[in-house]
Design an enzyme around this catalytic site. Structure first.
Site, PDB file in Angstrom:
ATOM      1  N   SER A 132       0.797   3.713   1.847  1.00 14.40           N
ATOM      2  CA  SER A 132       1.162   4.130   3.206  1.00 14.40           C
ATOM      3  C   SER A 132       2.488   3.511   3.654  1.00 14.40           C
ATOM      4  CB  SER A 132       0.072   3.741   4.210  1.00 14.40           C
ATOM      5  OG  SER A 132      -1.081   4.502   3.983  1.00 14.40           O
ATOM      6  N   CYS A 154       0.866  -1.186   0.000  1.00 21.06           N
ATOM      7  CA  CYS A 154       0.000   0.000   0.000  1.00 21.06           C
ATOM      8  C   CYS A 154       0.901   1.235   0.000  1.00 21.06           C
ATOM      9  CB  CYS A 154      -0.886  -0.020   1.254  1.00 21.06           C
ATOM     10  SG  CYS A 154      -1.835   1.482   1.553  1.00 21.06           S
ATOM     11  N   HIS A 175       5.098   5.707   2.128  1.00 18.40           N
ATOM     12  CA  HIS A 175       5.243   7.000   2.818  1.00 18.40           C
ATOM     13  C   HIS A 175       6.314   6.907   3.908  1.00 18.40           C
ATOM     14  CE1 HIS A 175       1.982   8.677   0.666  1.00 18.40           C
ATOM     15  NE2 HIS A 175       1.003   8.553   1.537  1.00 18.40           N
ATOM     16  N   CYS A 209      -6.545  -3.698   4.182  1.00 20.34           N
ATOM     17  CA  CYS A 209      -6.461  -2.237   4.002  1.00 20.34           C
ATOM     18  C   CYS A 209      -7.191  -1.784   2.739  1.00 20.34           C
ATOM     19  CB  CYS A 209      -5.041  -1.684   4.004  1.00 20.34           C
ATOM     20  SG  CYS A 209      -5.076   0.118   3.791  1.00 20.34           S
ATOM     21  N   HIS A 262       0.897  -3.638   6.275  1.00 19.42           N
ATOM     22  CA  HIS A 262      -0.299  -3.567   7.130  1.00 19.42           C
ATOM     23  C   HIS A 262      -1.526  -4.145   6.437  1.00 19.42           C
ATOM     24  CE1 HIS A 262      -0.418  -0.001   4.598  1.00 19.42           C
ATOM     25  NE2 HIS A 262      -1.724   0.098   4.828  1.00 19.42           N
TER      26      HIS A 262
HETATM   27  P1  CND Z   1      -1.372   4.797  -5.174  1.00 18.18           P
HETATM   28  O1  CND Z   1      -0.057   5.479  -5.215  1.00 18.18           O
HETATM   29  O2  CND Z   1      -1.514   3.427  -5.728  1.00 18.18           O
HETATM   30  O3  CND Z   1      -2.473   5.709  -5.922  1.00 18.18           O
HETATM   31  C1  CND Z   1      -2.421   7.100  -5.965  1.00 18.18           C
HETATM   32  C2  CND Z   1      -2.896   7.574  -7.348  1.00 18.18           C
HETATM   33  O4  CND Z   1      -2.941   9.000  -7.345  1.00 18.18           O
HETATM   34  C3  CND Z   1      -1.988   7.169  -8.501  1.00 18.18           C
HETATM   35  O5  CND Z   1      -2.746   6.529  -9.504  1.00 18.18           O
HETATM   36  C4  CND Z   1      -1.408   8.499  -8.998  1.00 18.18           C
HETATM   37  O6  CND Z   1      -1.179   8.501 -10.401  1.00 18.18           O
HETATM   38  C5  CND Z   1      -2.492   9.473  -8.605  1.00 18.18           C
HETATM   39  N1  CND Z   1      -2.027  10.848  -8.446  1.00 18.18           N
HETATM   40  C6  CND Z   1      -0.876  11.293  -7.887  1.00 18.18           C
HETATM   41  N2  CND Z   1      -0.821  12.624  -7.894  1.00 18.18           N
HETATM   42  C7  CND Z   1      -1.984  13.050  -8.473  1.00 18.18           C
HETATM   43  C8  CND Z   1      -2.516  14.335  -8.752  1.00 18.18           C
HETATM   44  N3  CND Z   1      -1.853  15.450  -8.434  1.00 18.18           N
HETATM   45  N4  CND Z   1      -3.740  14.403  -9.346  1.00 18.18           N
HETATM   46  C9  CND Z   1      -4.416  13.284  -9.661  1.00 18.18           C
HETATM   47  N5  CND Z   1      -3.952  12.031  -9.411  1.00 18.18           N
HETATM   48  C10 CND Z   1      -2.753  11.921  -8.816  1.00 18.18           C
HETATM   49  O7  CND Z   1      -1.824   4.825  -3.642  1.00 18.18           O
HETATM   50  P2  CND Z   1      -2.909   3.974  -2.800  1.00 18.18           P
HETATM   51  O8  CND Z   1      -4.169   3.885  -3.562  1.00 18.18           O
HETATM   52  O9  CND Z   1      -2.267   2.755  -2.246  1.00 18.18           O
HETATM   53  O10 CND Z   1      -3.093   4.995  -1.565  1.00 18.18           O
HETATM   54  C11 CND Z   1      -3.668   6.278  -1.758  1.00 18.18           C
HETATM   55  C12 CND Z   1      -3.561   7.131  -0.509  1.00 18.18           C
HETATM   56  O11 CND Z   1      -4.350   6.529   0.525  1.00 18.18           O
HETATM   57  C13 CND Z   1      -2.138   7.233   0.054  1.00 18.18           C
HETATM   58  O12 CND Z   1      -1.929   8.549   0.553  1.00 18.18           O
HETATM   59  C14 CND Z   1      -2.163   6.247   1.212  1.00 18.18           C
HETATM   60  O13 CND Z   1      -1.198   6.565   2.183  1.00 18.18           O
HETATM   61  C15 CND Z   1      -3.558   6.466   1.714  1.00 18.18           C
HETATM   62  C16 CND Z   1      -4.077   5.372   2.635  1.00 18.18           C
HETATM   63  C17 CND Z   1      -5.062   5.748   3.538  1.00 18.18           C
HETATM   64  C18 CND Z   1      -5.566   4.802   4.399  1.00 18.18           C
HETATM   65  C19 CND Z   1      -6.663   5.171   5.344  1.00 18.18           C
HETATM   66  O14 CND Z   1      -7.032   4.341   6.201  1.00 18.18           O
HETATM   67  N6  CND Z   1      -7.226   6.380   5.251  1.00 18.18           N
HETATM   68  C20 CND Z   1      -5.095   3.492   4.379  1.00 18.18           C
HETATM   69  N7  CND Z   1      -4.113   3.149   3.488  1.00 18.18           N
HETATM   70  C21 CND Z   1      -3.624   4.063   2.612  1.00 18.18           C
HETATM   71 ZN    ZN Z   2      -3.042   1.114   3.516  1.00 18.19          ZN
END
Ligand code: CND
Ligand code: ZN
Ligand code: ZN
Length: 376
Positions: free
Chosen positions: A49, A47, A52, A176, A69
């Site tokens: 995260s 993921c 990060h 997740c 996770h």
């Molecule tokens: P992933 O990196 O796979 O997806 C992110 C997407 O965003 C990609 O397709 C990028 O091309 C796109 N992107 C990047 N910049 C831009 C922009 N400026 N405009 C438009 N699109 C853009 O990430 P993921 O899906 O695994 O995770 C997404 C977020 O969710 C990330 O910040 C992660 O840390 C967070 C997350 C949150 C939670 C929660 O419980 N809230 C749990 N796990 C992960």
């Molecule tokens: Zn996650």
């Protein structure tokens, strides 16, 4: 060989410090203490995260540590007093705990446990010690789970038994990605039939938001990403339109406002970019729109926007793990997966052996993968 009560030596991916590749090391995993569970991990997803932490975006991360996770595995042994799982059970580790007793757990609207708060990066078990060592050094855990290892130990409030028939290579995504996105739509936003939605960021999280919006009966689901290669999958899962901000001169919120007669009912930020969080807010209708923050932004960042944006009737909210109370909901989600009420296999673009974990992160960073599932 019975390993109960013994230290297990096994392979794990250790992050010795930020900005370094993960290193596959032999580590020692101590037996579970009271109210702890030792798990053999069978499948684990990568993921953003996790990335990060490698990128050093979360200030209070403790190093060295073992990331991961989103996983599924089988209980190897349990400590004294454990009542909810037993050796041989299929389980999912829970980065959001549920003790069932604290203020957060008894609040019907909350899914945050106060005993093990996911935002506090202690890197340790509830008793403030670690079960991992490597080359004589203490290794921290990551958000109470640490799944990039053949064996891990978690507190009993951070693990739940799932159905014996669960396919673990798919069920790991319930740990997740799927639940976080799906729940953001159905729990946090409570998307209604006929409503309009915009989803920013089409990774494992954003695509799962799309699945949730579709199940909830949204009439339009606008998928937004700077990488147009993500659009085919988004459409397959339910997006009705796809927009690449790079192909428009006007700011993305103006494009979406124009497409939707003033803005969507629900906008989801699934990237972790504070500028896009504001774009999501502006893309929601000034009188009734809701913006849901799902992405994790760097810990030293702040959101800045005019309070007038809220006075007119907009709502801003956020959710971790899709607002699901983890112990209550994960077994149900797994049973729904077995019953084919939804599918997660579309989110898995790659499967790799565990030792190729760095390749899995490269695929994510290059935008080539949605979820890579590592198998042991
Ligand atoms: P992933 O990196 O796979 O997806 C992110 C997407 O965003 C990609 O397709 C990028 O091309 C796109 N992107 C990047 N910049 C831009 C922009 N400026 N405009 C438009 N699109 C853009 O990430 P993921 O899906 O695994 O995770 C997404 C977020 O969710 C990330 O910040 C992660 O840390 C967070 C997350 C949150 C939670 C929660 O419980 N809230 C749990 N796990 C992960
Ligand atoms: Zn996650
Ligand atoms: Zn609790």
């Amino acid at each position: 060989m019975d390993t109960t009560g013994k230290v297990i030596k096994c392979k794990a991916a250790v992050l010795w410090g930020p900005h370094q590749p993960l290193k596959i090391e032999e580590i020692e995993v101590a037996p579970p203490k009271a109210h702890e569970v030792r798990i053999k991990i069978i499948a684990t997803g990568i993921c953003r995260s996790d990335d990060h932490i490698i990128e050093g975006l979360i200030q209070d991360s403790k190093y060295p540590l073992i990331l991961g996770h989103e996983a599924a595995g089988i209980v190897e042994s349990v400590g004294d007093g454990v009542t909810t799982v037993k050796p041989g059970d299929k389980v999912i580790p829970l980065f959001v705990a549920q003790c069932g007793e604290c203020r957060g757990c008894v609040e019907p609207k909350s899914n945050m446990c106060c005993k093990a708060q996911v935002g506090q990066h202690t890197g340790l078990m509830l008793d403030n010690t670690s079960r991992f060592t490597c080359k004589g050094k203490l290794i921290h855990n990551f958000i109470s789970t640490s799944t990039f290892t053949e064996y891990t130990v978690v507190d009993e409030i951070n693990v739940v038994k799932i159905h014996d028939d669960a396919p673990l290579d798919e069920a790991c995504l319930i740990g997740c990605g799927f639940s976080t996105g799906y729940g953001s739509a159905v729990n946090a936003a409570k998307v209604e039939p006929g409503s309009t939605c915009a989803v920013f960021g089409l990774g494992g999280i954003g695509l799962s938001v799309i699945i949730g919006c579709k199940v909830a009966g949204a009439s339009r689901i606008i998928a937004v990403d700077v990488n147009s290669n993500k659009f085919a999958k988004a459409k397959e899962l339910g997006a009705t339109e796809c927009v690449n901000p790079k192909e428009h001169e006007n700011p993305i919120h103006e494009v979406i406002q124009k497409m939707t007669n003033g803005g969507v009912h629900y906008a989801f930020e699934c990237i972790g970019n504070t500028d896009i969080m504001v774009s999501a807010l502006l893309s929601s209708h000034f009188s009734c729109g809701t913006a849901v923050m799902v992405g994790v932004a760097p810990s030293d960042s702040t959101l800045s926007f005019s309070p007038l944006l809220l006075l007119t009737g907009r709502t801003v909210k956020g959710a971790i793990f899709g607002g699901f109370k983890s112990k209550d909901c994960v077994p149900e989600l797994v049973s729904d997966l077995i019953a084919k009420k939804f599918k997660v296999d579309g989110l898995v673009t790659h499967k790799l052996p565990f030792h190729e974990i760095n390749k899995g992160f490269d695929l994510l960073r290059k935008g080539e993968s949605i979820r890579t599932v590592l198998e042991f």
